[in-house]
Design an enzyme around this catalytic site. Sequence first.
Site, PDB file in Angstrom:
ATOM      1  N   CYS A   1       0.718  -1.171  -0.131  1.00  0.00           N
ATOM      2  CA  CYS A   1       0.009  -0.093  -0.196  1.00  0.00           C
ATOM      3  C   CYS A   1       0.863   1.375  -0.036  1.00  0.00           C
ATOM      4  CB  CYS A   1      -0.904   0.239   1.099  1.00  0.00           C
ATOM      5  SG  CYS A   1      -1.795   1.659   1.409  1.00  0.00           S
TER       6      CYS A   1
ATOM      7  N   CYS B   1      -1.068   5.878   7.066  1.00  0.00           N
ATOM      8  CA  CYS B   1      -2.460   5.653   7.228  1.00  0.00           C
ATOM      9  C   CYS B   1      -2.494   5.045   8.723  1.00  0.00           C
ATOM     10  CB  CYS B   1      -2.876   4.781   6.458  1.00  0.00           C
ATOM     11  SG  CYS B   1      -4.697   4.123   6.608  1.00  0.00           S
TER      12      CYS B   1
ATOM     13  N   CYS C   1      -3.913  -0.412   8.717  1.00  0.00           N
ATOM     14  CA  CYS C   1      -3.308  -1.503   8.861  1.00  0.00           C
ATOM     15  C   CYS C   1      -1.848  -1.536   9.346  1.00  0.00           C
ATOM     16  CB  CYS C   1      -2.839  -2.252   7.512  1.00  0.00           C
ATOM     17  SG  CYS C   1      -4.460  -2.494   6.142  1.00  0.00           S
TER      18      CYS C   1
ATOM     19  N   CYS D   1      -8.117   1.459  -1.437  1.00  0.00           N
ATOM     20  CA  CYS D   1      -7.537   1.006  -0.065  1.00  0.00           C
ATOM     21  C   CYS D   1      -7.596  -0.609  -0.481  1.00  0.00           C
ATOM     22  CB  CYS D   1      -8.479   1.202   1.035  1.00  0.00           C
ATOM     23  SG  CYS D   1      -8.077   0.227   2.369  1.00  0.00           S
TER      24      CYS D   1
ATOM     25  N   GLN E   1     -20.771  -8.228  10.314  1.00  0.00           N
ATOM     26  CA  GLN E   1     -19.366  -8.459  10.260  1.00  0.00           C
ATOM     27  C   GLN E   1     -18.535  -7.757   8.897  1.00  0.00           C
ATOM     28  OE1 GLN E   1     -17.350  -9.770  12.333  1.00  0.00           O
ATOM     29  NE2 GLN E   1     -18.487 -10.820  13.994  1.00  0.00           N
TER      30      GLN E   1
ATOM     31  N   TYR F   1     -25.235  -9.444  22.762  1.00  0.00           N
ATOM     32  CA  TYR F   1     -24.897  -8.698  21.869  1.00  0.00           C
ATOM     33  C   TYR F   1     -25.075  -9.213  20.457  1.00  0.00           C
ATOM     34  CZ  TYR F   1     -21.666  -7.534  26.026  1.00  0.00           C
ATOM     35  OH  TYR F   1     -20.833  -7.145  27.169  1.00  0.00           O
TER      36      TYR F   1
ATOM     37  N   ASP G   1     -29.836  -7.060  22.473  1.00  0.00           N
ATOM     38  CA  ASP G   1     -28.870  -5.644  22.106  1.00  0.00           C
ATOM     39  C   ASP G   1     -29.487  -4.545  22.524  1.00  0.00           C
ATOM     40  OD1 ASP G   1     -26.439  -5.847  19.953  1.00  0.00           O
ATOM     41  OD2 ASP G   1     -27.284  -3.900  19.970  1.00  0.00           O
TER      42      ASP G   1
ATOM     43  N   ASP H   1     -20.424 -12.060  21.968  1.00  0.00           N
ATOM     44  CA  ASP H   1     -19.660 -11.382  20.729  1.00  0.00           C
ATOM     45  C   ASP H   1     -19.758  -9.835  21.371  1.00  0.00           C
ATOM     46  OD1 ASP H   1     -17.959 -10.663  18.891  1.00  0.00           O
ATOM     47  OD2 ASP H   1     -19.340 -11.089  17.243  1.00  0.00           O
TER      48      ASP H   1
ATOM     49  N   CYS I   1     -12.733 -10.125  20.149  1.00  0.00           N
ATOM     50  CA  CYS I   1     -11.908  -9.187  19.113  1.00  0.00           C
ATOM     51  C   CYS I   1     -10.739  -8.781  19.749  1.00  0.00           C
ATOM     52  CB  CYS I   1     -12.836  -8.214  18.467  1.00  0.00           C
ATOM     53  SG  CYS I   1     -13.621  -7.187  19.355  1.00  0.00           S
TER      54      CYS I   1
END
Length: 459
Positions: free
Chosen positions: A77, A83, A86, A166, A290, A319, A340, A388, A415
């Site tokens: 990239c 940026c 990433c 991107c 997702q 959630y 939720d 989650d 996550c």
Amino acid sequence: MSQQTMIEVGQKFPLTIKRLGINGEGIGYFKRHVVFVKGALPGEEVTAQVQVVKSNFAEASILQIRKASPHRQEAPCPVYEACGGCQLQHMTYQQQLIEKRDMIVQSLERYVKDIAPNIDVRPTIGMENPWQYRNKSQFQVRKVGDKVHAGLFAEGTHQLLNIDECIVQHPNTTLITNAVKRILEKLKIPIYDEETRNGLVKTIVVRTGIQTGEIQLVLVTTLAEMPKRQLLIDKLISIDPAVVSIVQNVNPKQTSLIFGERTIVLHGKKTLHEELGELSFDLSARAFFQLNPAQTVRLYNEIKSAAALTGQETVVDAYCGVGTIGLWLAKDAKEIRGMDIVGDSIYDAKKNAANHGFTHTTYETGTAEEWLATWSREGFVPDVLTVDPPRTGLADSLLKTILNVRPKRFVYTSCNPSTLAKDLSELRKVYDIEYIQPVDMFPQTAQIESVTLLVRKKL
């Protein structure tokens, strides 16, 4: 001697990088003090220069790589360094998968040190093609001279990087965003100015259905009133026939949150239609879904495998968002209940369940701890609980509720390895940790998802 006297800003020293930090930075030790080095890889020997000194760590930059990792590569990239979206493009993909598993192991060693060596952390499930996977872009909009720019802020600044392509985004999101920039420019639609707080258009959000090809375009604005409204809508419609939903979201607040409370449909449908495996979903602009559908199927199959349903079990999907995880399990469950705090998501979840003909699902607006406690008082304790949560992990009140309610099987999708390990230090009082399965949902970044199976201890 304190760290401040041992390490000073501007100081240079050789450093061997031992491992990767949770934000993708290299970690080394100088005179027994932790030093984070952005862009350095495990196994490398670098000359580091100190930028920041804190009481328990320092941050440094690379002056020279004296010995490079065999896993180092040129990041493809062009704006990668600036940026910050990433963090790992300079590492080969196979090694990224190894290091991400190690991030989970490191977190376990920190929070549940005594049992960490005995926890089965499996190899990371990766992607065949770890590029162009993101189905949604949220690019900030600013005006520079006569030009409309859209992109992300350079890391740690409010300097907008104009991103024309991107390489982790699905090509459709790039195509639509670039076309919208040109239309806003041509029609001279007022663009938001962060300093004066004047202007209208703040953000361009594009979501594409990877399986269906449908595209939803959202313009986030400061006000509902729109100059040249019909002309703008006509131009946006003409971008691509795949754009089936054009929506305006009004967010007048000065906040890091992209979306406001009010959404206006400008053209087409309110929702985007997308499919995941055998399921399909209608997604409104603010609904969570997702970002990597190909890996989501793998992730959800891991959740299904951990839940080990036989058709007799009751399941609570905390959630729940638009109901994706619960619906993925619904065929094999006796009953699904979800909750939720976002009302729009619950509306979508009910609709999605009805669209699939499921009559054994219940969805409620509110927190997981409120509903779990209420249902428990009514005599309903799920056989399987699946969660989650956001990066912050489980709320303390929910942790306490889970330890009181004690579902037999608990499938924790995370996550954030740190908050997962921290939560496991509490959950282990009631549960055995059977295994952790890492799944790479965000290649080229330092993020790692995982599915942990916890089974209630036998009394």
